[in-house]
Design a protein around this motif. Structure first.
Motif, PDB file in Angstrom:
ATOM      1  N   MET A   1     -15.314  58.044  34.887  1.00 11.74           N
ATOM      2  CA  MET A   1     -14.869  58.417  33.562  1.00 11.74           C
ATOM      3  C   MET A   1     -13.784  57.442  33.119  1.00 11.74           C
ATOM      4  O   MET A   1     -12.876  57.127  33.881  1.00 11.74           O
ATOM      5  N   LYS A   2     -13.905  56.997  31.878  1.00 14.67           N
ATOM      6  CA  LYS A   2     -12.901  56.105  31.304  1.00 14.67           C
ATOM      7  C   LYS A   2     -12.395  56.728  30.012  1.00 14.67           C
ATOM      8  O   LYS A   2     -13.182  57.063  29.126  1.00 14.67           O
ATOM      9  N   ILE A   3     -11.093  56.888  29.914  1.00 17.93           N
ATOM     10  CA  ILE A   3     -10.498  57.464  28.715  1.00 17.93           C
ATOM     11  C   ILE A   3     -10.201  56.338  27.731  1.00 17.93           C
ATOM     12  O   ILE A   3      -9.576  55.341  28.086  1.00 17.93           O
ATOM     13  N   GLY A  88     -20.231  56.621  32.398  1.00 16.33           N
ATOM     14  CA  GLY A  88     -21.373  55.714  32.478  1.00 16.33           C
ATOM     15  C   GLY A  88     -21.460  54.905  31.195  1.00 16.33           C
ATOM     16  O   GLY A  88     -20.465  54.389  30.712  1.00 16.33           O
ATOM     17  N   ASP A  89     -22.628  54.858  30.598  1.00 15.79           N
ATOM     18  CA  ASP A  89     -22.798  54.074  29.370  1.00 15.79           C
ATOM     19  C   ASP A  89     -22.732  54.925  28.105  1.00 15.79           C
ATOM     20  O   ASP A  89     -23.003  54.449  27.014  1.00 15.79           O
ATOM     21  N   LYS A  90     -22.348  56.199  28.240  1.00 20.24           N
ATOM     22  CA  LYS A  90     -22.256  57.081  27.080  1.00 20.24           C
ATOM     23  C   LYS A  90     -20.803  57.373  26.731  1.00 20.24           C
ATOM     24  O   LYS A  90     -19.964  57.524  27.608  1.00 20.24           O
ATOM     25  N   ARG A  91     -20.560  57.454  25.429  1.00 19.93           N
ATOM     26  CA  ARG A  91     -19.214  57.736  24.931  1.00 19.93           C
ATOM     27  C   ARG A  91     -19.203  59.127  24.302  1.00 19.93           C
ATOM     28  O   ARG A  91     -20.165  59.521  23.648  1.00 19.93           O
ATOM     29  N   TYR A  92     -18.097  59.839  24.495  1.00 21.00           N
ATOM     30  CA  TYR A  92     -17.978  61.207  24.016  1.00 21.00           C
ATOM     31  C   TYR A  92     -16.656  61.425  23.293  1.00 21.00           C
ATOM     32  O   TYR A  92     -15.672  60.733  23.548  1.00 21.00           O
ATOM     33  N   VAL A 118     -20.845  60.117  21.058  1.00 20.76           N
ATOM     34  CA  VAL A 118     -20.548  59.135  20.010  1.00 20.76           C
ATOM     35  C   VAL A 118     -21.506  57.959  20.180  1.00 20.76           C
ATOM     36  O   VAL A 118     -21.530  57.315  21.220  1.00 20.76           O
ATOM     37  N   ASN A 119     -22.291  57.721  19.153  1.00 25.77           N
ATOM     38  CA  ASN A 119     -23.261  56.622  19.166  1.00 25.77           C
ATOM     39  C   ASN A 119     -22.553  55.295  18.911  1.00 25.77           C
ATOM     40  O   ASN A 119     -21.452  55.273  18.346  1.00 25.77           O
ATOM     41  N   PRO A 120     -23.166  54.181  19.305  1.00 30.91           N
ATOM     42  CA  PRO A 120     -22.551  52.867  19.090  1.00 30.91           C
ATOM     43  C   PRO A 120     -22.191  52.580  17.621  1.00 30.91           C
ATOM     44  O   PRO A 120     -21.239  51.862  17.346  1.00 30.91           O
ATOM     45  N   GLY A 141     -20.413  69.174  33.249  1.00 33.32           N
ATOM     46  CA  GLY A 141     -21.653  68.468  33.553  1.00 33.32           C
ATOM     47  C   GLY A 141     -21.535  66.968  33.362  1.00 33.32           C
ATOM     48  O   GLY A 141     -22.078  66.182  34.148  1.00 33.32           O
ATOM     49  N   ILE A 142     -20.819  66.552  32.340  1.00 34.08           N
ATOM     50  CA  ILE A 142     -20.661  65.127  32.044  1.00 34.08           C
ATOM     51  C   ILE A 142     -19.681  64.475  33.016  1.00 34.08           C
ATOM     52  O   ILE A 142     -19.963  63.429  33.595  1.00 34.08           O
ATOM     53  N   VAL A 143     -18.525  65.089  33.193  1.00 34.00           N
ATOM     54  CA  VAL A 143     -17.460  64.520  34.022  1.00 34.00           C
ATOM     55  C   VAL A 143     -17.754  64.700  35.512  1.00 34.00           C
ATOM     56  O   VAL A 143     -17.260  63.951  36.348  1.00 34.00           O
TER      57      VAL A 143
END
Length: 186
Positions: A1-3, A88-92, A118-120, A141-143
């Motif tokens: 996870m990256k903030i 991963g490769d998805k942003r939230y 959040v989409n690109p 589930g995501i984290v």
């Protein structure tokens, strides 16, 4: 996870909206949040935990008027935290409003939360909204960590490192296996 960023409005010591953009430091590799006692360093970590899991470590999971900025006084302004992160490769984006009592009201506001992908292009697809337990389930589930695990391993509140070291071997092993996805080596 990256903030990527956290925005706090009327939260803890922050009366107005304060945003910390961690992406500003992405090329630095490692950075430190420093400041004098009472400057709001821990409040940033509290806001991150609150946005993700709906509780604030230093207040023992309390999410009411105690996390609302005392500087708002009788203001009707809302208390809110917005957090952007990627897994991963998805942003939230996860947003949360705690229960608090507005001036002149007897009944407190309802807790509200929302998580969106959040989409690109900057558009968003809401995954869960309003139902706090559904948002919590989506975040977990995501984290891939629940609130207790996040606080124990990622946040590791002041003085809590010894608790992790003294935990039962099986508890530490299970947590580290999940965290590092090492079950394939069993």
């Amino acid at each position: 996870m990256k903030i990527h960023s956290v925005s706090m409005k009327g939260f803890g010591p922050y009366r107005g909206t304060e945003t910390v953009d961690f992406d500003t430091f992405r090329d630095e590799g490692l950075f430190v949040i420093t400041g004098k006692t009472g400057a709001g360093k821990t409040s940033i970590l509290d806001a991150i935990t609150f946005a993700l899991f709906g509780d604030v470590p230093r207040y023992g999971s309390v999410t009411d008027d105690s996390i609302r900025s005392k500087y708002l006084g009788d203001s009707p302004e809302e208390t809110r935290v917005d957090l952007e992160f990627s897994q991963g490769d998805k942003r939230y984006r996860v947003s949360r409003i705690p229960t608090y009592t507005k001036p002149g009201n007897k009944n407190p506001t309802q807790t509200w939360a929302e998580i969106a992908e959040v989409n690109p292009d900057g558009t968003e697809k809401v995954i869960a909204s309003r139902k706090v337990n559904e948002v919590a389930k989506a975040v977990t589930g995501i984290v891939q960590l629940n609130a207790a695990q996040f606080k124990q391993v990622i946040l590791l509140a002041q003085g809590a490192f010894q608790d992790f070291l003294l935990a039962k071997s099986d508890d530490r092993r299970a947590l580290l296996r999940r965290l590092f996805n090492s079950t394939r080596f069993d």
